[in-house]
Design an enzyme around this catalytic site. Structure first.
Site, PDB file in Angstrom:
ATOM      1  N   GLU A 182       1.163  -1.414   0.155  1.00 12.92           N
ATOM      2  CA  GLU A 182      -0.001  -0.405  -0.414  1.00 12.92           C
ATOM      3  C   GLU A 182       0.880   1.281  -0.136  1.00 12.92           C
ATOM      4  O   GLU A 182       2.284   0.800   0.573  1.00 12.92           O
ATOM      5  CB  GLU A 182      -0.929  -0.153   1.345  1.00 12.92           C
ATOM      6  CG  GLU A 182      -0.008   0.174   2.923  1.00 12.92           C
ATOM      7  CD  GLU A 182      -1.040  -0.238   3.319  1.00 12.92           C
ATOM      8  OE1 GLU A 182      -1.772  -0.776   3.510  1.00 12.92           O
ATOM      9  OE2 GLU A 182      -0.878  -0.155   5.090  1.00 12.92           O
ATOM     10  N   HIS A 197      -3.821   3.080   7.625  1.00 10.99           N
ATOM     11  CA  HIS A 197      -2.049   2.330   8.759  1.00 10.99           C
ATOM     12  C   HIS A 197      -1.436   4.013   9.093  1.00 10.99           C
ATOM     13  O   HIS A 197      -2.025   4.684   8.002  1.00 10.99           O
ATOM     14  CB  HIS A 197      -2.840   1.638   7.436  1.00 10.99           C
ATOM     15  CG  HIS A 197      -2.205   0.298   7.870  1.00 10.99           C
ATOM     16  ND1 HIS A 197      -2.914  -0.601   6.814  1.00 10.99           N
ATOM     17  CD2 HIS A 197      -3.569  -0.314   9.220  1.00 10.99           C
ATOM     18  CE1 HIS A 197      -3.052  -1.274   6.980  1.00 10.99           C
ATOM     19  NE2 HIS A 197      -3.765  -1.474   7.818  1.00 10.99           N
TER      20      HIS A 197
END
Lengths: 365, 293
Positions: B209, B248
């Site tokens: 990611e 995150h």
């Protein structure tokens, strides 16, 4: 958490790092007062967290009160990366001959904090020539380390001790306040040879904030971000018309990609978190229903520990409260058949796959 | 990197907390031998008939376990992790989210000095379906035994992609979440090295990611080592805004650093087959396996 420049400079001063004389002003009238109390020329600097402040016209150098008033009005009306300046930092200009760079920052790839220093500052750190990069031990640095960095930069005997002192202070600040980044860019070398932090950028490690309550109330919180954070959601406003809700950061991120590929505009990123219960999906849907600009809601759930039946029940509860925005949903994983049966007769538009739900929510514009 | 075999004992730190309790149940249900738990001051109790000890040392002495999965709150993770490392744990899985970066760095340093594999923090843990070993919070039904190793920065994307692989008939040799933080104990490069020498693994799926440069480093590593097994990657965040932390702690783009585009280009340049959506992964795995056969 990124600090505003004026907050970062207050922190700098408390660690003995030199900054120009300045006054914070919340409106045009205060800018006039601040101007009168300083020696012109002065810089008016928009206090925003978004990058590209200079390019967006958020900084002006003025020498007269009339100019200060006119420029202050102009800057207060700017939107910089979607952010309106709540205040201006009115700061005495510092006559200087060159601009250097100094930071203590996390190097993710090397899993270590590093000092980055250069005598060719004032520009993007990535493209800086001749920069010195040294690992910072977790326990901190000492005088010998700071002297070595100064010597690697080939500083003369007039500035080397000043520079080493600033590096020691900046590293102590970064360590004690648990910063991801503490940066001086530019670090100005005055016409008289004195060093000065002209700008200050500080990012505190969000996960360490529990040890630093002094930072807890520094930011005016957006109403929705405040509520999301109390609920324990990861939430970011994005400005479009389709609210994106899902369970898990990566899943919501990939949903944003599907939406972007299909030409849709996300209103927000909302991650319910793992193991989400019925109350959490309810709270999330109520929140996005009130979010300005939201027209439709895209829900992408992959049930594992999160029970898809809980999600379905939560959706039904919020629908029964009325005035809910149309929901386009993909609900897969554990107990998905039961969950689908629960919402089959509701107004929720249910799809087998995420791409189908995304196509439908975009077409509904 | 050595994972427990079928029936080998595992310790749960923070077993009396809400998540420790819940996932102890799920790990036992899966067939994992949770032999002991720890919570300071709760020694003598039991959770799901698993005995609770005050210290990891006692739990290790009583069970002979060398593997621990840790569910303690972020503010105590460093101390609990250090306790495990001092007690002789060799595989430490940190599930906890929001651990301060400097606490993680201290644990990594101590772990390296003791030759310990640390996974996480902020991760779903690991699962080895053929051994019925689950040290983590992933939903068991998404996973099945097979030959695809899955390594992921994201938990839910790992479940989603494993679930699709399972539905398409591709089971997993191991699935491991490296964690969504800016700094984690086990690097993607280490995972790939493990998979290359892991006999049961026939293909590797990497789920990345935005944020940082782990995928770029991985691409360099793949090129430099002339990697032998087929790799399929998926990178989330092609449409992510800059300067925003997206769920995150590690998922943030600064300037041009950490963009999905940079990662995708780097991986493609290293010969990796890159999926544009999670749904494409099984087909690409199938093609990659066929091409390498």
């Amino acid at each position: 958490m990124r600090l505003f420049e004026f907050q970062a400079k207050e922190l700098f001063r408390s660690y003995g790092l030199p900054t120009p004389r300045s006054v914070l002003a919340g409106d045009v009238k205060s800018v006039r007062g601040a101007f009168a109390s300083l020696s012109p020329p002065v810089a008016l600097k928009a206090q925003v967290l978004a990058g590209g402040r200079g390019k967006a016209g958020g900084i002006a150098i003025v020498s007269t009160e009339a100019d200060a008033e006119r420029e202050a009005k102009r800057i207060f009306d700017l939107s910089i990366g979607g952010e309106k300046p709540a205040s201006l930092l009115v700061e005495e200009a510092y006559p200087h001959s060159s601009e250097w760079y100094l930071s203590v920052t996390l190097d993710r790839g090397d899993r270590s904090f590093v000092t980055i220093a250069s005598t060719a500052g004032g520009i993007e750190v990535e493209s800086m020539a001749g920069k010195v990069i040294r690992k910072v031990p977790l326990a901190g640095i000492d005088q010998a380390y700071a002297d070595e960095v100064a010597s690697l930069l080939k500083l003369d005997s007039g500035t080397a001790p000043q520079f080493a002192g600033m590096l020691l202070s900046l590293e102590r600040l970064a360590r004690e306040k648990e910063c991801e980044l503490a940066e001086i860019n530019p670090l100005a070398v005055g016409n008289d040879g004195r060093l000065m932090a002209l700008d200050a950028k500080v990012i505190i490690d969000d996960s360490a904030l529990f040890r630093h309550p002094e930072f807890a109330k520094l930011h005016p919180e957006d109403e929705f971000e405040g509520e999301a954070s109390r609920q324990g959601f990861a939430f970011v406003r994005l400005g479009g018309d389709i609210a994106v809700v899902g369970n898990g950061a990566g899943l919501v991120l990939s949903t944003l990609d599907l939406l972007g590929d299909a030409g849709g505009n996300p209103a927000c990123f909302l991650d319910l978190g793992g193991g989400a219960q019925q109350e959490r999906i309810e709270a999330a849907l109520r929140l996005v229903n009130r979010l300005p600009g939201v027209d439709r809601v895209l829900v992408n759930i992959y049930g594992g520990i999160t029970r898809t039946t809980d999600v379905a029940q939560g959706i039904l509860t919020v629908l029964s409260e009325g005035r809910a925005k149309p929901i386009y949903a993909r609900v897969s994983g554990a107990e998905e058949k039961l969950a689908r049966a629960l919402i089959a007769d509701s107004p929720v538009k249910l799809y087998d796959t995420a791409p189908e739900a995304v196509q439908a929510v975009v077409r509904a514009a | 990197m050595i994972f427990p075999k079928k029936g080998e004992p595992v310790i749960v730190q923070g077993i009396t907390g809400k998540y420790g309790r819940l996932h102890t149940r799920f790990m036992l249900d899966y067939g994992t031998n949770v032999a002991a738990g720890t919570t300071p001051g709760k020694g003598g109790q039991s959770v799901e008939e698993v005995p609770v000890y005050n210290t990891v040392r006692e739990a290790v002495d009583k069970t002979g376990s060398r593997s621990s999965v840790l569910f303690v709150p972020a503010e105590f993770t460093r101390v609990a992790g250090e306790e495990a490392l001092e007690a002789g744990i060799k595989l430490l899985v940190l599930i906890t989210e929001h651990v301060p970066i400097r606490d993680t760095l201290r644990l990594i340093q101590l772990g390296q000095s003791k030759g310990v594999t640390i996974i996480g923090p902020n991760c779903p843990g690991l699962i080895v379906p053929s051994e019925r070993v689950k040290m983590g919070i992933m939903p068991a039904p998404s996973f099945s035994p097979g030959g695809v190793a899955v390594f992921s920065r994201s938990g839910t994307l790992m479940y989603e992609i494993a679930g699709q692989l399972t539905n398409a008939g591709f089971g997993q040799s191991v699935a491991l979440g490296v964690g969504g933080d800016p700094v984690v104990g086990t690097l993607a490069t280490e995972c790939l090295d493990f998979a290359e020498s892991h006999e049961q693994t026939k293909a590797v799926v990497v789920v990345g990611e935005i944020g940082g440069d782990a995928e770029e480093r991985l691409a360099k590593h793949i090129s430099r080592s002339a990697y032998k097994k087929p790799i399929v990657a998926y990178i989330a965040g092609r449409h992510a805004p800059k300067e925003k932390k997206l769920g995150h702690a590690g998922a943030i783009i600064y300037g041009d650093y950490g963009t999905a585009e940079s990662k995708i280009n780097a991986l493609k340049g290293a010969g990796v087959s890159v999926a544009m959506t999670p749904m494409e992964v099984p087909d690409l795995v199938k093609a990659a396996l066929a091409a390498s056969a």
